[in-house]
Design a protein around this motif. Structure first.
Motif, PDB file in Angstrom:
ATOM      1  N   UNK A 115       0.810  -1.215   0.000  1.00 19.70           N
ATOM      2  CA  UNK A 115       0.000   0.000   0.000  1.00 19.70           C
ATOM      3  C   UNK A 115       0.848   1.272   0.000  1.00 19.70           C
ATOM      4  N   UNK A 116       2.077   1.181   0.457  1.00 15.79           N
ATOM      5  CA  UNK A 116       2.985   2.322   0.355  1.00 15.79           C
ATOM      6  C   UNK A 116       3.422   2.527  -1.088  1.00 15.79           C
ATOM      7  N   UNK A 117       3.624   1.421  -1.799  1.00 10.31           N
ATOM      8  CA  UNK A 117       4.105   1.506  -3.183  1.00 10.31           C
ATOM      9  C   UNK A 117       3.001   1.809  -4.194  1.00 10.31           C
ATOM     10  N   UNK A 118       1.760   1.497  -3.859  1.00 11.88           N
ATOM     11  CA  UNK A 118       0.659   1.634  -4.826  1.00 11.88           C
ATOM     12  C   UNK A 118       0.576   3.012  -5.473  1.00 11.88           C
ATOM     13  N   UNK A 119       0.562   4.099  -4.720  1.00  9.93           N
ATOM     14  CA  UNK A 119       0.413   5.418  -5.372  1.00  9.93           C
ATOM     15  C   UNK A 119       1.524   5.739  -6.355  1.00  9.93           C
ATOM     16  N   UNK A 125      -3.445  10.106 -13.698  1.00  6.44           N
ATOM     17  CA  UNK A 125      -4.783  10.617 -13.447  1.00  6.44           C
ATOM     18  C   UNK A 125      -5.438   9.964 -12.234  1.00  6.44           C
ATOM     19  N   UNK A 126      -4.998   8.756 -11.906  1.00  5.71           N
ATOM     20  CA  UNK A 126      -5.609   8.035 -10.783  1.00  5.71           C
ATOM     21  C   UNK A 126      -4.779   8.119  -9.504  1.00  5.71           C
ATOM     22  N   UNK A 127      -3.610   8.745  -9.590  1.00  6.50           N
ATOM     23  CA  UNK A 127      -2.676   8.689  -8.468  1.00  6.50           C
ATOM     24  C   UNK A 127      -3.263   9.285  -7.193  1.00  6.50           C
ATOM     25  N   UNK A 128      -3.956  10.397  -7.315  1.00 10.28           N
ATOM     26  CA  UNK A 128      -4.534  11.036  -6.131  1.00 10.28           C
ATOM     27  C   UNK A 128      -5.565  10.152  -5.453  1.00 10.28           C
ATOM     28  N   UNK A 135      -3.801   5.405   1.780  1.00 11.01           N
ATOM     29  CA  UNK A 135      -3.606   6.031   3.092  1.00 11.01           C
ATOM     30  C   UNK A 135      -4.686   5.616   4.081  1.00 11.01           C
ATOM     31  N   UNK A 136      -5.911   5.524   3.595  1.00  8.41           N
ATOM     32  CA  UNK A 136      -7.019   5.104   4.470  1.00  8.41           C
ATOM     33  C   UNK A 136      -6.830   3.666   4.918  1.00  8.41           C
ATOM     34  N   UNK A 137      -6.428   2.800   3.994  1.00 15.48           N
ATOM     35  CA  UNK A 137      -6.206   1.394   4.351  1.00 15.48           C
ATOM     36  C   UNK A 137      -5.107   1.271   5.397  1.00 15.48           C
ATOM     37  N   UNK A 138      -4.074   2.073   5.242  1.00 14.13           N
ATOM     38  CA  UNK A 138      -2.975   2.005   6.202  1.00 14.13           C
ATOM     39  C   UNK A 138      -3.389   2.528   7.571  1.00 14.13           C
ATOM     40  N   UNK A 139      -4.040   3.681   7.595  1.00 15.72           N
ATOM     41  CA  UNK A 139      -4.373   4.291   8.885  1.00 15.72           C
ATOM     42  C   UNK A 139      -5.465   3.543   9.642  1.00 15.72           C
TER      43      UNK A 139
END
Length: 221
Positions: A115-119, A125-128, A135-139
């Motif tokens: 999940x850190x590498x995904x973005x 166009x989808x990065x944000x 970030x939500x999954x991590x937190x």
């Protein structure tokens, strides 16, 4: 002779370390991760269909999975070393930690990595959007799980210097990778007993020698 099919920056570093602790002669065949995907190269599939590391070959046998390799090496070459006596409380703890390392500890650590590498790997166009989801999954899930595991390690190591009890065993070798990865990805080295454990293993001559044989390893200190 044991041949270790060794992938850089991987779980297979533990196998080199175990062999050094036991003084078992071995050969290292090195493989490098793909620079873009960080995956093992296809050449490893010629050794084992899944193309993963660690894998060892010995007397015509092919053994994969870190825990299975450790058990094989101890049964074949250990002569009772690095494993508590059968029927003892230490043996039960040893067995637990040997399996916990991959069965429970590595799951949230791998999720953190993914999940850190995904973005960074998402289309522009989808990065944000993907970053927000990651970030939500991590937190909400991954980080609380990691904190629970790191707290658990520190509490257990407060009871004894090593995971199975007062003596160093192969369970400590098995647990080294989750704790090293936890130090890199989850701040595990901020816990005093985890930090002390890492300092102890990194000071062992066999650990240092395994680094020389295995090559660059990002978790070493």
């Amino acid at each position: 002779m044991v041949i270790v099919h060794h992938l850089n920056n991987s779980r297979s570093q533990r196998i080199l370390w175990l062999l050094e602790e036991l003084g078992v002669p071995y050969e290292v065949k090195r493989y490098e991760r793909d620079a873009d995907t960080m995956l093992a190269p296809p050449e490893l599939r010629a050794i084992h269909p899944l193309g993963k590391s660690p894998v060892i070959t010995d007397s015509g046998k092919v053994i994969a999975e870190t825990g299975a390799i450790i058990e094989y090496i101890l049964e074949t070459y250990g002569q009772g070393r690095l494993i508590p006596a059968a029927g003892t409380a230490e043996r039960l703890r040893y067995t637990y930690w040997l399996h916990y390392a991959e069965g429970s500890a590595m799951t949230p650590l791998l999720l953190k990595l993914v999940f850190t590498a995904l973005p960074t790997r998402a289309p522009g166009l989808l990065r944000g959007l993907i970053k927000a989801v990651a970030n939500k999954a991590q937190s909400s899930f991954i980080d609380p799980q990691l904190k629970a595991h790191v707290d658990y390690w520190d509490d257990e190591l407060a009871k004894s210097a090593w995971f199975a009890g007062k003596d160093f065993t192969a369970a400590d070798i098995m647990m080294s990778f989750p704790l090293e990865a936890g130090a890199a990805r989850a701040g595990a080295a901020s816990r005093p007993h985890v930090k002390a454990f890492l300092e102890r293993i990194h000071a062992r001559p066999a650990y240092r020698e395994a680094l020389k044989r295995g090559g660059p390893y990002d978790y070493a200190h």
